[in-house]
Design a protein around this motif. Sequence first.
Motif, PDB file in Angstrom:
ATOM      1  N   LYS A   1       0.485   8.952  -0.022  1.00 58.85           N
ATOM      2  CA  LYS A   1      -0.837   8.411   0.312  1.00 58.85           C
ATOM      3  C   LYS A   1      -1.893   9.501   0.473  1.00 58.85           C
TER       4      LYS A   1
ATOM      5  N   GLU B   1      -3.004  -5.407  -2.864  1.00 58.66           N
ATOM      6  CA  GLU B   1      -1.991  -4.975  -1.911  1.00 58.66           C
ATOM      7  C   GLU B   1      -1.433  -6.245  -1.273  1.00 58.66           C
TER       8      GLU B   1
ATOM      9  N   ASP C   1      -2.357   0.546   4.510  1.00 59.07           N
ATOM     10  CA  ASP C   1      -3.396  -0.486   4.443  1.00 59.07           C
ATOM     11  C   ASP C   1      -2.828  -1.900   4.611  1.00 59.07           C
TER      12      ASP C   1
ATOM     13  N   ARG D   1       3.389  -2.579  -7.563  1.00 57.39           N
ATOM     14  CA  ARG D   1       3.148  -1.327  -6.828  1.00 57.39           C
ATOM     15  C   ARG D   1       4.437  -1.125  -6.056  1.00 57.39           C
TER      16      ARG D   1
ATOM     17  N   HIS E   1      -9.593  -2.181  -1.559  1.00 57.29           N
ATOM     18  CA  HIS E   1      -9.918  -0.890  -0.944  1.00 57.29           C
ATOM     19  C   HIS E   1     -11.382  -0.677  -0.611  1.00 57.29           C
TER      20      HIS E   1
ATOM     21  N   CYS F   1       0.870  -1.181   0.000  1.00 57.95           N
ATOM     22  CA  CYS F   1       0.000   0.000   0.000  1.00 57.95           C
ATOM     23  C   CYS F   1       0.897   1.218   0.000  1.00 57.95           C
TER      24      CYS F   1
END
Length: 447
Positions: A118, A392, A422, A111, A350, A72
Amino acid sequence: MVDVPSIRAGQTWRSLPAKQQPQWPDPAALDAAVDSLTGSLPLVVPRECDLLKKRLAAVAQGEAFLVQGGDCAESLDAVNAMSISRSASTLQQLATVFGYMMSLPVVTVGRMAGQYAKPRSATTETRDGIELPAYRGDAVNGFAFTTAARTPDPHRMVRVYNASAATLNLVRAFGTGESASAGQALENIKKFAVDSPDRARHERLIAEIEEAGGFTGTDGWHTPGELFMSHEGLLLDYEAALTRADSDTGRAYATSGHLLWIGERTRQLDGAHVEYFSGISNPIAVKIGPTVDQDELLRLIERLDPRREPGRLTLVARMGAGKVRAVLPGLVERVTAEGLPVAWVSDPMHGNTISAPCGRKTRRFDDILDELSGFFEVVAGLGAHPGGVHLELTGDDVAECVGGGAGLGFEDLPGGYRSVCDPRLNREQSLDLAFRLADLVRARTFG
Ligand code: PEP
Ligand code: CO
């Protein structure tokens, strides 16, 4: 010569409202950081971004599948070569399972190497009566709850650039080695299956994959070990300072990563992020949550992909397990009816965030799987292509999401939680998710 496209992409957003930007307290320090980034080398080059766009065009056309995943939020304090290697290797393992599940070549995107900024739902955080700026990612401020750490420091953008360069270097180095081959990915999956409570299911699928000779793509263009990098293009001072014009075509590219996406909180049609993204030539994505309106989505697609170029725009639906079956059909129908060549991808993370009794953010494995199943049902059911997953995850043995794999519970979170933002799936949960979904998809439950 003055470069018109790069000036356009780099500057026009400045006159528009930009959500989720830090209040940098020291303008001179911001100028110094931006100057340093402006004079720095690009992390990626247009040729690679164009190659990813070509790969994603195949996804949009139903001829490939996207596996995108990673932290994340990356952390400057937790820089660790093994951890990067394990995450990259987890993505390759997922690519192997999903490629087999779909009988399609897989495009793998991390990612990673830039995921340091963020968006936050509140601008401040209060603990024991003390109010400080919210943590906005290591590109902006520190996670520790102190005034010093939480004060936005633009020099962090330079540190993040350097850390991203080092991460990218390592990923490229790993990618050329034996360990990134399809055969190795399968060997790694086998090791995992031996310890899994779901051993029988997994071994059956592994045997099938082996029989099929692994999966490297029908037309041979999927290169095992080919791993592109992505992050949310949130921090516009950073992205604009790293925007460069291609010397051959004059077109502007974000050079901080191959693919950038616009988050759910910054996709306003008249906002700075959409303006910035409309000026760069990279492949891009946009997150869409359950409140998106159909007309709004069509206008967004028109702004971001006016030339209707396959591979340019990926839509990442993050609806929540309870909403995906109600909200997504209308959107897919409208976009399909308009003939818009977007790729549809599911982020099942999410929309499924809950609070554990200990107060930490977590997600239930079963909700994640349920949203993914819903996504496949809806998209395939409408004759469109379920084009990929956005997860994630980490290759590390963390306890952040509950359920799946070895059946982590709420009580496991305090001892195994490492994320500064997260909750991520660990390697076992990630593979378990891939196997469970593969079973559902191959049982032709959908479409
Ligand atoms: C994220 O990807 O970490 C994120 C903040 O997602 P979203 O914009 O979909 O909420
Ligand atoms: Co997140």
